[in-house]
Design a protein around this motif. Structure first.
Motif, PDB file in Angstrom:
ATOM      1  N   TYR A 250       0.785  -1.174  -0.065  1.00 21.91           N
ATOM      2  CA  TYR A 250      -0.053  -0.010  -0.013  1.00 21.91           C
ATOM      3  C   TYR A 250       0.761   1.350   0.004  1.00 21.91           C
ATOM      4  O   TYR A 250       0.262   2.396  -0.085  1.00 21.91           O
ATOM      5  CB  TYR A 250      -0.968  -0.088   1.329  1.00 21.91           C
ATOM      6  CG  TYR A 250      -1.880  -1.090   1.281  1.00 21.91           C
ATOM      7  CD1 TYR A 250      -3.098  -1.023   0.304  1.00 21.91           C
ATOM      8  CD2 TYR A 250      -1.636  -2.427   1.999  1.00 21.91           C
ATOM      9  CE1 TYR A 250      -3.805  -2.314   0.297  1.00 21.91           C
ATOM     10  CE2 TYR A 250      -2.693  -3.251   2.173  1.00 21.91           C
ATOM     11  CZ  TYR A 250      -3.627  -3.399   1.120  1.00 21.91           C
ATOM     12  OH  TYR A 250      -4.473  -4.201   1.247  1.00 21.91           O
TER      13      TYR A 250
ATOM     14  N   GLU B  89      -0.244   4.906   1.206  1.00 23.34           N
ATOM     15  CA  GLU B  89      -1.824   4.982   1.427  1.00 23.34           C
ATOM     16  C   GLU B  89      -1.958   3.861   2.625  1.00 23.34           C
ATOM     17  O   GLU B  89      -2.949   3.918   3.251  1.00 23.34           O
ATOM     18  CB  GLU B  89      -2.431   4.012   0.353  1.00 23.34           C
ATOM     19  CG  GLU B  89      -2.222   5.286  -1.179  1.00 23.34           C
ATOM     20  CD  GLU B  89      -3.003   6.474  -0.851  1.00 23.34           C
ATOM     21  OE1 GLU B  89      -4.267   6.524  -0.377  1.00 23.34           O
ATOM     22  OE2 GLU B  89      -2.433   7.399  -1.308  1.00 23.34           O
TER      23      GLU B  89
ATOM     24  N   ARG C 223      -6.750   0.473   9.148  1.00 21.08           N
ATOM     25  CA  ARG C 223      -6.709   1.289   7.895  1.00 21.08           C
ATOM     26  C   ARG C 223      -6.513   0.267   6.743  1.00 21.08           C
ATOM     27  O   ARG C 223      -6.933   0.209   5.743  1.00 21.08           O
ATOM     28  CB  ARG C 223      -5.324   1.921   7.771  1.00 21.08           C
ATOM     29  CG  ARG C 223      -4.964   2.619   6.948  1.00 21.08           C
ATOM     30  CD  ARG C 223      -6.001   3.874   6.366  1.00 21.08           C
ATOM     31  NE  ARG C 223      -5.677   4.331   4.848  1.00 21.08           N
ATOM     32  CZ  ARG C 223      -6.384   4.653   3.826  1.00 21.08           C
ATOM     33  NH1 ARG C 223      -7.670   4.677   4.146  1.00 21.08           N
ATOM     34  NH2 ARG C 223      -5.985   5.289   2.626  1.00 21.08           N
TER      35      ARG C 223
ATOM     36  N   LEU D 262      -8.567  -0.445   3.187  1.00 19.84           N
ATOM     37  CA  LEU D 262      -8.027  -0.561   1.821  1.00 19.84           C
ATOM     38  C   LEU D 262      -8.382  -2.132   1.310  1.00 19.84           C
ATOM     39  O   LEU D 262      -8.455  -1.933   0.067  1.00 19.84           O
ATOM     40  CB  LEU D 262      -6.516  -0.477   1.972  1.00 19.84           C
ATOM     41  CG  LEU D 262      -5.916   0.918   2.206  1.00 19.84           C
ATOM     42  CD1 LEU D 262      -4.553   1.025   2.789  1.00 19.84           C
ATOM     43  CD2 LEU D 262      -6.177   1.863   1.358  1.00 19.84           C
TER      44      LEU D 262
ATOM     45  N   GLU E  87     -11.850  -1.671   0.017  1.00 20.81           N
ATOM     46  CA  GLU E  87     -12.012  -0.767  -1.021  1.00 20.81           C
ATOM     47  C   GLU E  87     -11.703  -1.784  -2.501  1.00 20.81           C
ATOM     48  O   GLU E  87     -12.121  -1.510  -3.649  1.00 20.81           O
ATOM     49  CB  GLU E  87     -11.096   0.290  -1.011  1.00 20.81           C
ATOM     50  CG  GLU E  87     -11.496   1.455  -0.246  1.00 20.81           C
ATOM     51  CD  GLU E  87     -10.606   2.653   0.258  1.00 20.81           C
ATOM     52  OE1 GLU E  87      -9.501   2.643  -0.356  1.00 20.81           O
ATOM     53  OE2 GLU E  87     -11.191   3.514   0.788  1.00 20.81           O
TER      54      GLU E  87
END
Length: 184
Positions: free
Chosen positions: A145, A148, A156, A160, A163
């Motif tokens: 990542y 990001e 977090r 991700l 998503e």
């Protein structure tokens, strides 16, 4: 002893990054920085060595992420070397924009490897602002990542991943083949 897999273990940064004779870390230019400046920051403990090919491959990725996040002022990395001699440490550390445990402090270097049960390198432990281990998978997070993934918590990473899954479910041949930069 702390278990690196136990995210409920809180560490005292001041005690485990220093010793009775040293309360500072070093920069690659030789400057000393008080360990206390890390309190309240997200800290990555980077276990690495110049002799490790995977480490030399990963370090530039971590440098890039560190440089992007340095403006936030709440993320720092501390290099914990597995090099065997000063010259190896110096040649490798000069490429790093973050802090390090002095190479001469063998006791602390060894203690940290044991405390976090480091079995292979590169290894990046992520500690939150309180010193709590938020992830022992920092290398994978950075590789997958990059910036990001910040603040590198499981929460977090879960966002991700969700998503990514949503994007996979919504993709079509058109969305794969058509790009704004290619659409004329």
């Amino acid at each position: 002893m702390a278990n690196s897999n136990d995210n409920n273990v809180t560490q005292d940064l001041l005690s485990f990054l220093s010793n009775k004779d040293r309360d500072f870390l070093i920069r690659n230019n030789g400057d000393q920085v008080k360990v206390s400046t890390l309190v309240g920051k997200i800290v990555g403990l980077y276990f690495s060595s110049s002799r490790c090919g995977s480490c030399r491959h990963f370090t530039p990725n971590l440098v890039e992420v560190h440089e992007e996040l340095s403006s936030k002022g709440d993320f720092e990395v501390v290099f914990i070397s597995s090099d065997r001699v000063d010259e190896e440490f110096d040649a490798y550390f000069v490429k790093m924009p973050w802090l390090a445990i002095p190479f001469s402090d063998f006791e602390t270097l060894k203690r940290l490897k044991e405390l976090f049960k480091v079995r292979g390198i590169p290894h990046l432990m992520i500690l939150d602002g309180t010193g709590k281990v938020s992830s022992n998978q920092g290398v994978r997070i950075i590789q997958d990542y990059g910036v990001e993934g910040y603040p590198f918590t499981s929460k977090r990473i879960n966002v991700l991943r969700e998503e990514e899954e949503a994007m996979k479910k919504e993709q079509s041949l058109g969305s794969i083949l058509v790009s704004k930069s290619l659409n004329i």
